[in-house]
Motif scaffolding. Structure first.
Motif, PDB file in Angstrom:
ATOM      1  N   GLU A  35      49.436   8.236 100.721  1.00 54.98           N
ATOM      2  CA  GLU A  35      47.979   8.322 100.942  1.00 54.98           C
ATOM      3  C   GLU A  35      47.356   6.915 100.908  1.00 54.98           C
ATOM      4  N   HIS A  36      47.784   6.120  99.927  1.00 51.86           N
ATOM      5  CA  HIS A  36      47.259   4.753  99.826  1.00 51.86           C
ATOM      6  C   HIS A  36      47.637   3.928 101.055  1.00 51.86           C
ATOM      7  N   LEU A  37      48.882   4.085 101.503  1.00 52.00           N
ATOM      8  CA  LEU A  37      49.338   3.326 102.674  1.00 52.00           C
ATOM      9  C   LEU A  37      48.515   3.723 103.908  1.00 52.00           C
ATOM     10  N   GLU A  38      48.212   5.004 104.000  1.00 48.54           N
ATOM     11  CA  GLU A  38      47.391   5.486 105.119  1.00 48.54           C
ATOM     12  C   GLU A  38      45.986   4.870 105.066  1.00 48.54           C
ATOM     13  N   MET A  39      45.432   4.847 103.835  1.00 47.13           N
ATOM     14  CA  MET A  39      44.094   4.247 103.656  1.00 47.13           C
ATOM     15  C   MET A  39      44.096   2.761 104.032  1.00 47.13           C
ATOM     16  N   LEU A  40      45.281   2.134 103.850  1.00 47.95           N
ATOM     17  CA  LEU A  40      45.362   0.687 104.095  1.00 47.95           C
ATOM     18  C   LEU A  40      45.800   0.358 105.526  1.00 47.95           C
ATOM     19  N   ALA A  41      46.033   1.401 106.328  1.00 48.44           N
ATOM     20  CA  ALA A  41      46.603   1.192 107.668  1.00 48.44           C
ATOM     21  C   ALA A  41      45.795   0.196 108.494  1.00 48.44           C
ATOM     22  N   LYS A  42      44.472   0.196 108.310  1.00 45.40           N
ATOM     23  CA  LYS A  42      43.672  -0.737 109.132  1.00 45.40           C
ATOM     24  C   LYS A  42      43.514  -2.105 108.454  1.00 45.40           C
ATOM     25  N   HIS A  43      44.192  -2.296 107.324  1.00 41.45           N
ATOM     26  CA  HIS A  43      44.106  -3.593 106.638  1.00 41.45           C
ATOM     27  C   HIS A  43      45.477  -4.266 106.645  1.00 41.45           C
ATOM     28  N   GLY A  44      46.157  -4.178 107.787  1.00 45.59           N
ATOM     29  CA  GLY A  44      47.504  -4.704 108.031  1.00 45.59           C
ATOM     30  C   GLY A  44      48.238  -5.336 106.866  1.00 45.59           C
ATOM     31  N   VAL A  45      47.865  -6.567 106.510  1.00 42.44           N
ATOM     32  CA  VAL A  45      48.672  -7.303 105.541  1.00 42.44           C
ATOM     33  C   VAL A  45      48.561  -6.691 104.140  1.00 42.44           C
ATOM     34  N   TYR A  46      47.413  -6.106 103.805  1.00 46.01           N
ATOM     35  CA  TYR A  46      47.258  -5.468 102.487  1.00 46.01           C
ATOM     36  C   TYR A  46      48.228  -4.279 102.386  1.00 46.01           C
ATOM     37  N   MET A  47      48.399  -3.575 103.501  1.00 45.93           N
ATOM     38  CA  MET A  47      49.316  -2.438 103.510  1.00 45.93           C
ATOM     39  C   MET A  47      50.760  -2.923 103.269  1.00 45.93           C
ATOM     40  N   GLU A  48      51.091  -4.024 103.923  1.00 42.90           N
ATOM     41  CA  GLU A  48      52.453  -4.569 103.755  1.00 42.90           C
ATOM     42  C   GLU A  48      52.691  -4.989 102.307  1.00 42.90           C
ATOM     43  N   ILE A  49      51.671  -5.635 101.719  1.00 46.68           N
ATOM     44  CA  ILE A  49      51.810  -6.084 100.320  1.00 46.68           C
ATOM     45  C   ILE A  49      51.982  -4.864  99.409  1.00 46.68           C
ATOM     46  N   TYR A  50      51.154  -3.835  99.630  1.00 46.79           N
ATOM     47  CA  TYR A  50      51.231  -2.609  98.812  1.00 46.79           C
ATOM     48  C   TYR A  50      52.639  -2.015  98.903  1.00 46.79           C
ATOM     49  N   ASP A  51      53.129  -1.938 100.124  1.00 46.57           N
ATOM     50  CA  ASP A  51      54.430  -1.316 100.357  1.00 46.57           C
ATOM     51  C   ASP A  51      55.553  -2.134  99.692  1.00 46.57           C
ATOM     52  N   LEU A  52      55.516  -3.449  99.906  1.00 51.33           N
ATOM     53  CA  LEU A  52      56.563  -4.321  99.372  1.00 51.33           C
ATOM     54  C   LEU A  52      56.586  -4.286  97.840  1.00 51.33           C
ATOM     55  N   ILE A  53      55.403  -4.368  97.234  1.00 47.86           N
ATOM     56  CA  ILE A  53      55.359  -4.398  95.760  1.00 47.86           C
ATOM     57  C   ILE A  53      55.766  -3.037  95.198  1.00 47.86           C
ATOM     58  N   SER A  54      55.328  -1.957  95.842  1.00 44.89           N
ATOM     59  CA  SER A  54      55.724  -0.621  95.363  1.00 44.89           C
ATOM     60  C   SER A  54      57.244  -0.475  95.415  1.00 44.89           C
ATOM     61  N   LYS A  55      57.838  -0.923  96.524  1.00 46.29           N
ATOM     62  CA  LYS A  55      59.306  -0.823  96.653  1.00 46.29           C
ATOM     63  C   LYS A  55      60.000  -1.680  95.590  1.00 46.29           C
ATOM     64  N   SER A  56      59.419  -2.863  95.299  1.00 43.43           N
ATOM     65  CA  SER A  56      60.013  -3.741  94.280  1.00 43.43           C
ATOM     66  C   SER A  56      59.947  -3.091  92.911  1.00 43.43           C
ATOM     67  N   ILE A  57      58.835  -2.417  92.624  1.00 40.02           N
ATOM     68  CA  ILE A  57      58.688  -1.751  91.315  1.00 40.02           C
ATOM     69  C   ILE A  57      59.755  -0.651  91.181  1.00 40.02           C
ATOM     70  N   ILE A  58      59.923   0.113  92.257  1.00 42.55           N
ATOM     71  CA  ILE A  58      60.906   1.214  92.219  1.00 42.55           C
ATOM     72  C   ILE A  58      62.321   0.642  92.027  1.00 42.55           C
ATOM     73  N   LYS A  59      62.628  -0.430  92.749  1.00 48.02           N
ATOM     74  CA  LYS A  59      63.950  -1.070  92.635  1.00 48.02           C
ATOM     75  C   LYS A  59      64.175  -1.582  91.214  1.00 48.02           C
TER      76      LYS A  59
END
Ligand code: NAP
Length: 254
Positions: free
Chosen positions: A224-248
């Motif tokens: 849901e957050h990624l969808e909300m960030l879809a129009k904020h390109g780089v913010y979405m990428e940062i959200y995704d990358l950091i979330s994946k890093s936390i999970i790892k």
């Protein structure tokens, strides 16, 4: 002797002056800043680096990282104790400028116009001899309660991690502020959370205090957050990358 009259030179010269250290001379390329600092610490001033007063016990070089090596050489020293104040520059860059060298690196961000309490700032020391290390530690202990001997590779790691802990954190706040502004919500609503997160990080094992959808493995909220960030390109990428890093990171520690 302090060389430079920028953000750090100003705070260092003032902190030493307040502790009764006699700063005998300020050397700085630009006259205005140099004379102003010299007046504040009751020192002499010179714009010419080759006019250094050799009576000084220590030559504290607080110029931009890229200028350290050249300015150091232009002082015309032989064996006077010469230190730079950078987190990311090797001590060895001073080796052509004097036979007694070191580093005096305060881990904090300094701005001329912001008051700072030096007492709580970690001061990282390095020197090319035990005697020089002792001299620098003595001086460091005058102005800071947190002194530490680190060699150049260790100091560079510390400096790099400060980018994560300080600079990147600040940019995360910037993203939050930007997104909130776009929705007419005041950033001040996040301040208690920011302060509590920083306070919790005073303890070791900071990851044990990690909260949020990534650590909970809540894919629905993250999507849901990624969808909300879809129009904020780089913010979405940062959200995704950091979330994946936390999970790892969580899976690594499990
Ligand atoms: N500020 C911080 O938060 C902080 C924290 C820890 C360590 N440090 C270290 O402290 C040192 C100084 O940083 P700063 O932030 O105080 O820098 P700054 O405020 O930008 O001041 C730079 C100083 O370097 C001089 N300078 C720059 N280029 C020069 C050149 N080519 N020749 C001669 N002088 C030159 C400037 O002289 P002019 O006045 O003539 O321009 C000025 O005195 C750096 O090694 C930095 O890594 C800074």
């Amino acid at each position: 002797m302090v060389i430079g009259a920028g953000n750090l030179a100003t705070h260092l010269a003032l902190a030493l002056h307040r502790k009764g250290v006699n700063v005998i001379q300020i050397l700085n390329r630009s006259r205005l800043a140099g004379e102003k600092l010299a007046r504040r610490v009751k020192a002499g001033y010179h714009a010419d680096f080759s006019a250094a007063d050799f009576k000084a016990d220590l030559f504290l070089l607080a110029v931009s990282d890229t200028a350290i090596e050249d300015v150091a050489k232009s002082l015309g020293l032989k064996d006077q104790l010469l230190v730079h104040t950078s987190g990311s520059v090797d001590m060895a860059v001073l080796s052509k400028a004097s036979s007694n060298i070191g580093v005096f690196y305060p881990l904090q961000t300094f701005s001329k116009n912001k008051r700072i309490n030096f007492g709580s700032i970690p001061l990282c020391i390095e020197a090319n001899t035990h005697e020089n290390e002792e001299k620098l530690l003595q001086l460091a202990k005058l102005i800071s309660k947190k002194t530490r001997v680190l060699d150049s590779p260790q100091r560079k790691v510390l400096h790099m991690t400060a980018v994560f802990a300080g600079n990147f954190s600040n940019f995360m706040y910037t993203i939050a502020e930007d997104l909130l502004k776009k929705h007419g919500i005041p950033f001040s609503l996040l301040k208690p959370l920011i302060l509590q997160t920083a306070a919790a990080a005073r303890h070791e094992d900071v990851f044990s205090g990690q909260t949020g959808p990534a650590i909970r493995g809540d894919a629905r909220i993250m999507d849901e957050h990624l969808e909300m960030l879809a129009k904020h390109g780089v913010y979405m990428e940062i959200y995704d990358l950091i979330s994946k890093s936390i999970i790892k990171h969580k899976n690594r520690n499990d």
